[in-house]
Design a protein around this motif. Structure first.
Motif, PDB file in Angstrom:
ATOM      1  N   ILE A 140      22.982  30.491 -30.146  1.00 42.58           N
ATOM      2  CA  ILE A 140      22.707  29.109 -29.406  1.00 42.58           C
ATOM      3  C   ILE A 140      23.552  28.360 -30.639  1.00 42.58           C
ATOM      4  CG2 ILE A 140      21.374  26.753 -29.456  1.00 42.58           C
ATOM      5  CD1 ILE A 140      19.375  28.584 -28.793  1.00 42.58           C
ATOM      6  N   LEU A 144      26.375  26.016 -28.910  1.00 41.65           N
ATOM      7  CA  LEU A 144      26.648  24.882 -28.782  1.00 41.65           C
ATOM      8  C   LEU A 144      28.039  24.922 -29.155  1.00 41.65           C
ATOM      9  CD1 LEU A 144      23.251  23.923 -30.508  1.00 41.65           C
ATOM     10  CD2 LEU A 144      24.845  22.503 -28.419  1.00 41.65           C
ATOM     11  N   TRP A 197      14.300  23.599 -24.585  1.00 37.91           N
ATOM     12  CA  TRP A 197      14.779  24.198 -25.796  1.00 37.91           C
ATOM     13  C   TRP A 197      16.484  23.124 -26.689  1.00 37.91           C
ATOM     14  CZ3 TRP A 197      18.111  24.997 -29.847  1.00 37.91           C
ATOM     15  CH2 TRP A 197      18.045  24.995 -30.754  1.00 37.91           C
ATOM     16  N   LEU A 198      16.916  22.665 -25.863  1.00 42.09           N
ATOM     17  CA  LEU A 198      18.336  22.204 -26.450  1.00 42.09           C
ATOM     18  C   LEU A 198      17.867  20.358 -26.624  1.00 42.09           C
ATOM     19  CD1 LEU A 198      20.944  23.881 -24.655  1.00 42.09           C
ATOM     20  CD2 LEU A 198      20.328  23.554 -26.701  1.00 42.09           C
ATOM     21  N   ASN A 199      17.452  20.265 -25.055  1.00 41.14           N
ATOM     22  CA  ASN A 199      16.880  18.666 -25.022  1.00 41.14           C
ATOM     23  C   ASN A 199      16.144  18.106 -25.789  1.00 41.14           C
ATOM     24  OD1 ASN A 199      18.204  17.126 -22.492  1.00 41.14           O
ATOM     25  ND2 ASN A 199      17.576  18.474 -21.192  1.00 41.14           N
ATOM     26  N   ALA A 202      17.669  19.856 -29.995  1.00 37.35           N
ATOM     27  CA  ALA A 202      19.263  20.480 -30.373  1.00 37.35           C
ATOM     28  C   ALA A 202      20.263  18.976 -30.059  1.00 37.35           C
ATOM     29  CB  ALA A 202      20.219  21.260 -29.813  1.00 37.35           C
ATOM     30  N   GLN A 203      18.767  18.029 -29.673  1.00 40.36           N
ATOM     31  CA  GLN A 203      19.446  16.251 -30.321  1.00 40.36           C
ATOM     32  C   GLN A 203      20.758  16.050 -30.983  1.00 40.36           C
ATOM     33  OE1 GLN A 203      15.674  13.521 -29.809  1.00 40.36           O
ATOM     34  NE2 GLN A 203      14.657  15.371 -28.554  1.00 40.36           N
ATOM     35  N   ILE A 206      23.294  17.153 -28.541  1.00 36.94           N
ATOM     36  CA  ILE A 206      23.584  16.918 -27.364  1.00 36.94           C
ATOM     37  C   ILE A 206      23.797  15.608 -27.203  1.00 36.94           C
ATOM     38  CG2 ILE A 206      21.993  16.782 -24.907  1.00 36.94           C
ATOM     39  CD1 ILE A 206      22.858  19.556 -25.865  1.00 36.94           C
ATOM     40  N   ILE A 218      24.576  20.448 -20.472  1.00 35.95           N
ATOM     41  CA  ILE A 218      23.580  21.269 -20.759  1.00 35.95           C
ATOM     42  C   ILE A 218      23.005  22.501 -19.928  1.00 35.95           C
ATOM     43  CG2 ILE A 218      21.293  21.615 -20.399  1.00 35.95           C
ATOM     44  CD1 ILE A 218      20.846  19.021 -22.326  1.00 35.95           C
ATOM     45  N   LEU A 221      26.042  24.778 -20.539  1.00 29.02           N
ATOM     46  CA  LEU A 221      25.814  26.010 -21.144  1.00 29.02           C
ATOM     47  C   LEU A 221      24.190  26.844 -20.785  1.00 29.02           C
ATOM     48  CD1 LEU A 221      25.219  23.812 -24.800  1.00 29.02           C
ATOM     49  CD2 LEU A 221      26.171  25.786 -24.522  1.00 29.02           C
TER      50      LEU A 221
END
Length: 250
Positions: A140, A144, A197-199, A202-203, A206, A218, A221
């Protein structure tokens, strides 16, 4: 362009998309071998899902977390929790043990964290922790970083994923007697696709994207990561690698 987003926590979203974190923290709780009557500091207690298990064992537990919403969630479970930055702990020889699950990798100034843990522990007290280690979610992170670089955006890395040798050295530098530090590869099934998961986790990355473009970012990705992360049954797996440690204050 450089962005400086921060991580925000919402207890309901965390339970929905990250509920596996406390569930998978049970092994490190077992390694703590907590005894009734012990006073324990849960560093980065989050919503208190693991903290309550220590309370049920008869321990006197103080939870701390830098997120006010998460502390409020922990308090709703009956946890004595305080809003406190893990890099600025304000305790002095009050605890038999410091316990931490899935939190120390959010505290990049590790020397300050370790110094605060040292102060908080009584002589003979122990630190037992698990958090992201070297190589954690590398698939990930690589995707990113590449996606942001393609947009000429630099986002500061919010995570601290040390090697066992590196973390042992930091603990020993402060005076701890290290029992062990080790990496535990733990491929982890996600409750949804990697977009959720990203939301959730990984803020800081993002938020570097303009708000109107985040959904598309997103989505792209998710497609990039579908091959390496999604199995033939449509289940998504993250390449978690955890660092576990046990150290004693002489």
């Amino acid at each position: 362009m450089t962005a400086s987003g921060t991580q925000q926590w919402n207890p309901a979203d965390y339970q929905r998309h990250g509920g596996f974190v406390p569930e998978l923290g049970t092994p490190i709780l077992d390694l703590l071998q907590a005894k009734a009557g012990e006073r324990i500091l849960d560093l980065g207690c989050g919503d208190g899902a693991l903290t309550v298990k220590l309370i049920q064992l008869g321990c006197a537990v103080q939870g701390v977390d830098s997120s006010a919403p998460m502390v409020e969630g922990a308090r709703r479970l009956g946890v004595d929790a305080l809003v406190m930055d893990g890099e600025s702990l304000n305790f002095h020889e009050q605890f038999d043990a410091v316990f931490s699950n899935a939190a120390l990798h959010w505290m990049p100034r590790a020397e300050k964290v370790i110094a605060g843990i040292w102060r908080a522990l009584k002589p003979g007290g122990r630190l037992v922790a698990e958090f992201g280690g070297h190589g954690n979610v590398a698939t990930i992170v690589h995707a990113l970083s590449a996606a942001l670089a393609a947009r000429d955006i630099e986002a500061p890395d919010p995570w601290f994923f040390p090697t066992p040798e590196g973390y042992r050295a930091l603990l020993e530098q402060r005076g701890f007697k290290v029992q062990w530090t080790l990496l535990v590869p733990r491929p982890t099934l996600l409750p949804g696709d990697v977009g959720a998961w990203l939301n959730t986790f990984a803020q800081p990355f993002i938020s570097a994207i303009e708000e109107t473009a985040r959904a598309d970012f997103i989505a792209s990705l998710v497609e990039t990561l579908r091959g390496p992360m999604c199995d033939a049954d449509g289940k998504w797996w993250a390449d978690y690698v955890r660092l576990r440690c046990h150290a004693v204050k002489p």
